[in-house]
Design a protein around this motif. Sequence first.
Motif, mmCIF file in Angstrom:
data_model
loop_
_atom_site.group_PDB
_atom_site.id
_atom_site.type_symbol
_atom_site.label_atom_id
_atom_site.label_comp_id
_atom_site.label_asym_id
_atom_site.label_seq_id
_atom_site.Cartn_x
_atom_site.Cartn_y
_atom_site.Cartn_z
ATOM 1 N N TRP A 74 0.191 9.896 7.997
ATOM 2 C CA TRP A 74 0.162 9.641 6.548
ATOM 3 C C TRP A 74 -0.422 10.798 5.763
ATOM 4 N N VAL A 75 -1.435 11.450 6.295
ATOM 5 C CA VAL A 75 -1.987 12.627 5.612
ATOM 6 C C VAL A 75 -0.902 13.694 5.512
ATOM 7 N N LYS A 76 -0.149 13.880 6.591
ATOM 8 C CA LYS A 76 0.923 14.878 6.569
ATOM 9 C C LYS A 76 1.990 14.508 5.545
ATOM 10 N N ARG A 77 2.374 13.243 5.474
ATOM 11 C CA ARG A 77 3.372 12.816 4.484
ATOM 12 C C ARG A 77 2.891 13.071 3.062
ATOM 13 N N GLU A 78 1.631 12.741 2.809
ATOM 14 C CA GLU A 78 1.066 12.968 1.471
ATOM 15 C C GLU A 78 1.045 14.454 1.135
ATOM 16 N N LEU A 79 0.644 15.280 2.099
ATOM 17 C CA LEU A 79 0.592 16.719 1.878
ATOM 18 C C LEU A 79 1.974 17.295 1.624
ATOM 19 N N VAL A 80 2.945 16.894 2.401
ATOM 20 C CA VAL A 80 4.313 17.393 2.211
ATOM 21 C C VAL A 80 4.792 17.059 0.802
ATOM 22 N N TYR A 81 4.524 15.846 0.345
ATOM 23 C CA TYR A 81 4.890 15.468 -1.024
ATOM 24 C C TYR A 81 4.218 16.409 -2.031
ATOM 25 N N ALA A 82 2.915 16.618 -1.864
ATOM 26 C CA ALA A 82 2.178 17.463 -2.811
ATOM 27 C C ALA A 82 2.703 18.900 -2.801
ATOM 28 N N LEU A 83 2.992 19.426 -1.625
ATOM 29 C CA LEU A 83 3.489 20.801 -1.530
ATOM 30 C C LEU A 83 4.856 20.963 -2.183
ATOM 31 N N GLN A 84 5.657 19.895 -2.181
ATOM 32 C CA GLN A 84 6.997 19.965 -2.752
ATOM 33 C C GLN A 84 7.036 19.636 -4.245
ATOM 34 N N SER A 85 5.950 19.137 -4.771
ATOM 35 C CA SER A 85 5.924 18.686 -6.160
ATOM 36 C C SER A 85 5.388 19.765 -7.100
ATOM 37 N N ARG A 86 6.105 20.027 -8.164
ATOM 38 C CA ARG A 86 5.662 21.016 -9.153
ATOM 39 C C ARG A 86 4.339 20.636 -9.794
ATOM 40 N N ARG A 87 4.095 19.333 -9.938
ATOM 41 C CA ARG A 87 2.883 18.873 -10.625
ATOM 42 C C ARG A 87 1.619 19.304 -9.898
ATOM 43 N N TYR A 88 1.728 19.586 -8.607
ATOM 44 C CA TYR A 88 0.561 19.988 -7.832
ATOM 45 C C TYR A 88 0.470 21.502 -7.612
ATOM 46 N N ARG A 89 1.397 22.246 -8.192
ATOM 47 C CA ARG A 89 1.354 23.692 -8.017
ATOM 48 C C ARG A 89 0.023 24.225 -8.557
ATOM 49 N N LYS A 90 -0.707 24.905 -7.705
ATOM 50 C CA LYS A 90 -2.044 25.444 -8.007
ATOM 51 C C LYS A 90 -3.080 24.339 -8.233
ATOM 52 N N HIS A 91 -2.763 23.113 -7.803
ATOM 53 C CA HIS A 91 -3.673 21.979 -7.955
ATOM 54 C C HIS A 91 -3.882 21.245 -6.637
ATOM 55 N N TRP A 139 0.807 -1.223 0.000
ATOM 56 C CA TRP A 139 0.000 0.000 0.000
ATOM 57 C C TRP A 139 0.837 1.269 0.000
ATOM 58 N N HIS A 140 1.958 1.283 0.691
ATOM 59 C CA HIS A 140 2.776 2.502 0.704
ATOM 60 C C HIS A 140 3.393 2.757 -0.669
ATOM 61 N N ASP A 141 3.748 1.683 -1.407
ATOM 62 C CA ASP A 141 4.256 1.852 -2.767
ATOM 63 C C ASP A 141 3.151 2.348 -3.694
ATOM 64 N N GLU A 142 1.949 1.815 -3.527
ATOM 65 C CA GLU A 142 0.807 2.247 -4.343
ATOM 66 C C GLU A 142 0.503 3.724 -4.113
ATOM 67 N N ILE A 143 0.560 4.155 -2.875
ATOM 68 C CA ILE A 143 0.320 5.564 -2.565
ATOM 69 C C ILE A 143 1.394 6.434 -3.210
ATOM 70 N N GLY A 144 2.653 6.022 -3.102
ATOM 71 C CA GLY A 144 3.747 6.780 -3.717
ATOM 72 C C GLY A 144 3.605 6.875 -5.228
ATOM 73 N N GLN A 145 3.233 5.780 -5.866
ATOM 74 C CA GLN A 145 3.042 5.789 -7.322
ATOM 75 C C GLN A 145 1.876 6.696 -7.713
ATOM 76 N N ALA A 146 0.811 6.657 -6.931
ATOM 77 C CA ALA A 146 -0.344 7.511 -7.227
ATOM 78 C C ALA A 146 0.011 8.990 -7.057
ATOM 79 N N LEU A 147 0.737 9.323 -6.006
ATOM 80 C CA LEU A 147 1.157 10.716 -5.812
ATOM 81 C C LEU A 147 2.010 11.204 -6.976
ATOM 82 N N ALA A 148 2.860 10.329 -7.502
ATOM 83 C CA ALA A 148 3.725 10.695 -8.622
ATOM 84 C C ALA A 148 2.952 10.801 -9.941
ATOM 85 N N ARG A 149 1.812 10.164 -10.010
ATOM 86 C CA ARG A 149 1.036 10.092 -11.261
ATOM 87 C C ARG A 149 -0.097 11.131 -11.325
ATOM 88 N N CYS A 150 -0.755 11.380 -10.218
ATOM 89 C CA CYS A 150 -1.919 12.274 -10.203
ATOM 90 C C CYS A 150 -1.503 13.725 -10.451
#
Length: 137
Positions: A72-89, A45-56
């Motif tokens: 886990w919510v905090k980890r997911e959010l930190v990833y999203a905040l640091q990722s360009r793909r989620y900028r303004k998304h 499940w942790h790999d699936e979450i990581g792959q989804a974060l990288a894909r969405c």
Amino acid sequence: MKPAEIFLSHSSRDRAFATRLAGLLDRHRLKVFYSRKSIRGAQQWHDEIGQALARCNWFLLILSPTAVSSEWVKRELVYALQSRRYRKHIAPLLLKPCKIDKLSWTLSGFQRIDFRRGFEDGARELLALWQIPYKRR
């Protein structure tokens, strides 16, 4: 612009709301990664979450007291905040009053979609982000 795929970040204690929201997104023909629906049995499940974060390309964050205290919510959010793909998304969805600063000090600068007034009002506002008209069942 319609999202390619939406990552739904939530506390497991907010599962009933998350399930209802995932159903709404499905009905409006939006692809959503929702852990309850998207991760099967023995998968890592942790790999699936990581792959989804990288894909969405959109990140929906269900905000509640239990989400704020979820590692886990905090980890997911930190990833999203640091990722360009989620900028303004990144769209925080306010389910219950909570101290959002505990998740990230940056969240206070995000426009929140308020579901406390009712699911349909929040759903209309969320879908309006992508210029999609709300359809009842």
